[in-house]
Design a protein around this motif. Structure first.
Motif, mmCIF file in Angstrom:
data_model
loop_
_atom_site.group_PDB
_atom_site.id
_atom_site.type_symbol
_atom_site.label_atom_id
_atom_site.label_comp_id
_atom_site.label_asym_id
_atom_site.label_seq_id
_atom_site.Cartn_x
_atom_site.Cartn_y
_atom_site.Cartn_z
ATOM 1 N N ALA A 69 0.841 -1.203 0.000
ATOM 2 C CA ALA A 69 0.000 0.000 0.000
ATOM 3 C C ALA A 69 0.876 1.253 0.000
ATOM 4 N N VAL A 70 1.926 1.209 -0.810
ATOM 5 C CA VAL A 70 2.845 2.359 -0.947
ATOM 6 C C VAL A 70 2.543 3.071 -2.257
ATOM 7 N N PRO A 71 3.049 4.300 -2.449
ATOM 8 C CA PRO A 71 2.892 4.955 -3.756
ATOM 9 C C PRO A 71 3.486 4.076 -4.861
ATOM 10 N N GLU A 127 -8.689 12.916 -0.280
ATOM 11 C CA GLU A 127 -7.543 13.760 -0.636
ATOM 12 C C GLU A 127 -6.505 13.806 0.498
ATOM 13 N N LYS A 128 -6.772 13.064 1.596
ATOM 14 C CA LYS A 128 -5.854 13.086 2.741
ATOM 15 C C LYS A 128 -4.887 11.902 2.663
ATOM 16 N N SER A 129 -3.798 11.986 3.439
ATOM 17 C CA SER A 129 -2.884 10.846 3.426
ATOM 18 C C SER A 129 -2.308 10.604 4.823
ATOM 19 N N GLY A 130 -1.616 9.462 4.962
ATOM 20 C CA GLY A 130 -1.007 9.107 6.248
ATOM 21 C C GLY A 130 -1.970 8.339 7.140
ATOM 22 N N PRO A 131 -1.433 7.736 8.224
ATOM 23 C CA PRO A 131 -2.264 6.900 9.098
ATOM 24 C C PRO A 131 -3.371 7.676 9.816
ATOM 25 N N GLU A 132 -3.129 8.953 10.088
ATOM 26 C CA GLU A 132 -4.170 9.735 10.787
ATOM 27 C C GLU A 132 -5.415 9.930 9.935
ATOM 28 N N PRO A 229 0.892 14.990 -3.605
ATOM 29 C CA PRO A 229 1.601 15.175 -4.884
ATOM 30 C C PRO A 229 2.466 13.977 -5.296
ATOM 31 N N THR A 230 3.080 13.289 -4.331
ATOM 32 C CA THR A 230 3.924 12.126 -4.687
ATOM 33 C C THR A 230 3.070 10.984 -5.215
ATOM 34 N N ILE A 235 1.126 8.035 -10.046
ATOM 35 C CA ILE A 235 -0.022 7.508 -10.804
ATOM 36 C C ILE A 235 0.060 7.990 -12.261
ATOM 37 N N CYS A 236 0.321 9.285 -12.431
ATOM 38 C CA CYS A 236 0.358 9.845 -13.799
ATOM 39 C C CYS A 236 1.469 9.199 -14.616
ATOM 40 N N LEU A 237 2.646 9.039 -14.016
ATOM 41 C CA LEU A 237 3.766 8.437 -14.758
ATOM 42 C C LEU A 237 3.484 6.966 -15.065
ATOM 43 N N ALA A 238 2.889 6.263 -14.105
ATOM 44 C CA ALA A 238 2.636 4.835 -14.305
ATOM 45 C C ALA A 238 1.582 4.595 -15.386
ATOM 46 N N ASN A 239 0.676 5.531 -15.567
ATOM 47 C CA ASN A 239 -0.410 5.336 -16.567
ATOM 48 C C ASN A 239 -0.260 6.329 -17.715
ATOM 49 N N ARG A 240 0.986 6.649 -18.064
ATOM 50 C CA ARG A 240 1.186 7.788 -18.966
ATOM 51 C C ARG A 240 0.569 7.613 -20.344
ATOM 52 N N GLU A 241 0.566 6.384 -20.896
ATOM 53 C CA GLU A 241 0.046 6.254 -22.265
ATOM 54 C C GLU A 241 -1.457 6.487 -22.359
ATOM 55 N N PRO A 242 -2.279 5.772 -21.575
ATOM 56 C CA PRO A 242 -3.714 6.076 -21.622
ATOM 57 C C PRO A 242 -4.011 7.533 -21.242
ATOM 58 N N LEU A 243 -3.238 8.064 -20.286
ATOM 59 C CA LEU A 243 -3.488 9.441 -19.834
ATOM 60 C C LEU A 243 -3.135 10.450 -20.931
ATOM 61 N N LEU A 244 -2.020 10.203 -21.625
ATOM 62 C CA LEU A 244 -1.628 11.113 -22.711
ATOM 63 C C LEU A 244 -2.650 11.082 -23.846
#
Ligand SMILES: NC(=O)C1=CN([C@@H]2O[C@H](COP(=O)(O)OP(=O)(O)OC[C@H]3O[C@@H](n4cnc5c(N)ncnc54)[C@H](O)[C@@H]3O)[C@@H](O)[C@H]2O)C=CC1
Ligand SMILES: O=C(O)C(=O)Cc1ccc(O)cc1
Length: 286
Positions: A69-71, A127-132, A229-230, A235-244
């Motif tokens: 469950a990491v970026p 839109e939040k992140s982290g364990p809290e 942002p990270t 996500i954008c880089l990993a799915n760049r072809e469909p996204l482009l």
């Protein structure tokens, strides 16, 4: 019942899954492997995990199910480091927002243990992140997409399916290629648009001056620009072809709107807006 669950990355999604499974009594013990020492301590104090491990081999020891469950940018490195420590019948899954890149990394690193890696993606988050930010209800009545591999052991798919069901989700199965194409449209492009619009407004004026005049519509549309942002870069880089491909299409549609405005073509504007309203109303108000 999962006797021991190992969560790699105890943030919003990993933390929420641990809490959901604990609440439903579907897990006895949760081990957390988390690189941020403050998040590690937080996850322990909030009762999200029962034990934190800084050594990956120790974290994996005796786990029945392991959840990455990491970026997305961290997945391949973890597959590589975990491969020597995976035991037969240890089921591995992930929660990444893009599936093709994760499947490629898993196939490259896991060798024959690929039979027990079942790719997954919960279609729920904030839109939040982290364990809290984690909460046990996050997946209730939301879909979780699994994109099982032809190599998968049926029992591994069933274990992951049951885990998400016990976390309150509805589980569906599709191919990873279809997943990445659809998610580019309903999730990745909208996040890019929100980030870009808020960035544009921030560049042309002081946000504290202009945003005070924003109504609910702007708040709804821009909420996801507060996302991590990270996580979203990855996500954008990993799915760049469909996204482009979709971005090109979107630019062409924006150009059409621009031309209609330039020529005062209200008919064209109304046609586009009416088609969009009908499509959205049919889905959400049906
Ligand atoms: N944010 C959302 O709403 C959703 C996110 N996802 C996916 O879930 C995954 C996690 O996202 P979030 O939970 O939102 O992020 P997050 O930032 O809340 O949690 C990620 C955690 O992983 C830790 N981490 C990063 N690299 C690590 C490593 N190499 N080893 C150990 N720990 C590491 C971070 O310190 C952080 O605590 C991403 O792959 C994302 O694409 C899926 C559905 C929804
Ligand atoms: O905050 C929101 O509304 C989201 O869209 C959350 C989200 C983010 C990433 C995903 O892969 C799935 C869901």
């Amino acid at each position: 019942m999962i006797q021991r669950l190992c969560v790699l990355g105890v943030g919003l999604i990993g933390g929420s899954l641990a809490l959901a499974l604990k609440r439903s009594g579907a897990v006895s013990e949760v081990i957390g492997y988390e690189k941020d020492p403050l998040y590690r301590a937080k996850a322990l104090s909030l009762g999200i995990i029962d034990r934190a491990e800084v050594c990956l081999a120790e974290a994996l020891r005796g786990a029945e199910v392991v959840v990455l469950a990491v970026p997305l940018g961290g997945m391949e490195g973890l597959f590589q480091q975990m491969a020597p420590h995976l035991k037969p019948e240890m089921v591995v899954t992930d929660v990444g927002s893009v599936k093709g890149s994760v499947v490629t990394a898993a196939r490259a690193e896991l060798g024959t243990r690929i039979v027990d890696f079942v790719p997954g993606h919960p279609i729920a988050g904030t839109e939040k992140s982290g364990p809290e930010a984690a909460f046990s209800d996050l997946f209730c009545l939301h879909k979780v997409i699994l994109t099982p591999l032809p190599e998968n052991r049926p029992g591994a798919v069933e274990t992951v399916r049951r885990m998400w069901h016990q976390a309150g989700a509805e589980v569906v199965e599709i191919s990873s290629a279809y997943h990445d194409q659809v998610l580019a449209g309903v999730s990745h492009l909208p996040h890019v648009l929100a980030f870009v619009l808020v960035d544009l407004l921030a560049k042309v004026g002081e946000p504290q001056d202009t945003l005070q005049f924003a109504a609910g519509g702007f708040r709804d549309f821009s909420r996801i620009a507060s996302s991590d942002p990270t996580v979203w870069r990855d996500i954008c880089l990993a799915n760049r072809e469909p996204l482009l491909a979709l971005l090109d299409h979107f630019e062409a549609e924006l150009h059409t709107v621009g031309e209609a405005l330039r020529h005062g073509d209200g008919g064209k504007l109304a046609e586009i807006f009416a088609r969009a309203k009908a499509a959205r109303d049919t889905h959400y108000n049906a």
